[in-house]
Structure formats: C-alpha cells, structure tokens
Scaffold this motif. Structure first.
Motif, short mmCIF file in Angstrom:
data_model
loop_
_atom_site.label_atom_id
_atom_site.label_comp_id
_atom_site.label_asym_id
_atom_site.label_seq_id
_atom_site.Cartn_x
_atom_site.Cartn_y
_atom_site.Cartn_z
N THR A 1 0.78 -1.26 -0.20
CA THR A 1 -0.05 0.08 -0.10
C THR A 1 0.77 1.11 0.13
O THR A 1 0.77 2.27 -0.85
CB THR A 1 -0.80 0.16 1.31
N LEU A 2 1.79 1.25 0.85
CA LEU A 2 2.86 2.29 0.90
C LEU A 2 3.62 2.41 -0.38
O LEU A 2 3.66 3.93 -0.98
CB LEU A 2 3.53 2.28 2.07
N VAL A 3 4.04 1.34 -0.83
CA VAL A 3 4.86 1.63 -2.08
C VAL A 3 3.93 1.96 -3.26
O VAL A 3 4.54 2.89 -4.04
CB VAL A 3 5.54 0.23 -2.36
N VAL A 4 2.84 1.55 -3.49
CA VAL A 4 2.10 1.94 -4.76
C VAL A 4 1.57 3.38 -4.49
O VAL A 4 1.71 4.16 -5.67
CB VAL A 4 0.86 0.66 -4.76
N LEU A 5 0.82 3.51 -3.27
CA LEU A 5 0.43 4.98 -3.20
C LEU A 5 1.24 6.11 -3.43
O LEU A 5 1.56 7.20 -3.89
CB LEU A 5 -0.47 5.00 -1.97
N GLY A 6 2.59 5.68 -2.58
CA GLY A 6 3.73 6.66 -2.68
C GLY A 6 4.23 6.46 -4.02
O GLY A 6 4.49 8.13 -4.39
N ALA A 7 4.34 5.89 -4.80
CA ALA A 7 4.94 5.76 -6.38
C ALA A 7 3.89 6.77 -7.12
O ALA A 7 4.34 7.45 -7.99
CB ALA A 7 4.90 4.29 -6.65
N LEU A 8 2.51 6.40 -6.86
CA LEU A 8 1.61 7.19 -7.56
C LEU A 8 1.53 8.61 -7.07
O LEU A 8 1.48 9.63 -8.27
CB LEU A 8 -0.01 6.81 -7.38
N ILE A 9 1.77 8.94 -6.03
CA ILE A 9 1.84 10.37 -5.54
C ILE A 9 3.10 11.14 -6.24
O ILE A 9 3.11 12.06 -6.81
CB ILE A 9 1.80 10.61 -4.20
#
Length: 105
Positions: free
Chosen positions: A23-31
């Motif tokens: 969750t942190l990796v995917v949302l962080g990358a999208l941000i």
C-alpha cells in the motif's frame, strides 16, 4: 513528489506487513509520479485533484487495508496523506491560473 518518494521508501526503515508494504509503495509511487507530471506540465489542472484524491486514499489506508496496528506505517500514511492533500490543495489555484493564462495565447 518528495512526499510520495518518502512514503514509497518508508518500508525500508520501518516494520510493515505485506499489505502495508505494498500500500505504501504503490500509493507513494503514484503520488511521486503525479507530482513529477505536475512539475513537467504546470498547467495540468487535474494533476492537483489527483494528488488530493491520492492523499485521501493514503490517509484512510491504515483502516481500509487493516494495518492500523503498525504504528510506524500508520503514522507515515496519516502524515503523508495530510501533507499530500495540503500540497495538492495549495497548488490548485496556481495550476488554475497557469491553465487560464496558457489558454489566452
């Protein structure tokens, strides 16, 4: 963009489970990617809206994804989410002004 990079890399220095990590990796990358796109195309009005939505998703993710018991991951999501929403909202008027100005040429 920096907030997204920090969120995406945060599992390197904190305890997470598989759900929190992804969750942190995917949302962080999208941000981070949306922030990069906004920097590359400052007149793109919808980029800031996307940033706000991603920040809100990051903020609620500890509860929705079930990792609220992981203190470090949860606080990273809550703080990163709030900062992302604030940054997106603060940039919205600037992006709209740039978009209006670009349309007058």
């Amino acid at each position: 963009m920096v907030i997204g990079v920090v969120v995406a890399l945060s599992p390197l220095w904190m305890t997470t489970d598989n759900t929190a990590l992804w969750t942190l990796v995917v949302l962080g990358a999208l941000i981070a990617l949306d922030g990069l796109a906004s920097l590359a195309m400052p007149g793109m009005v919808y980029g800031e809206g996307i940033q706000i939505v991603l920040g809100a998703l990051l903020f609620i993710s500890p509860w929705v994804m079930g990792y609220a018991g992981l203190t470090g991951a949860s606080w990273t999501a809550w703080i990163g989410g709030v900062l992302t929403v604030v940054a997106g909202a603060a940039a919205m008027p600037i992006a709209q002004a740039t978009h209006r100005t670009a349309g007058q040429h």
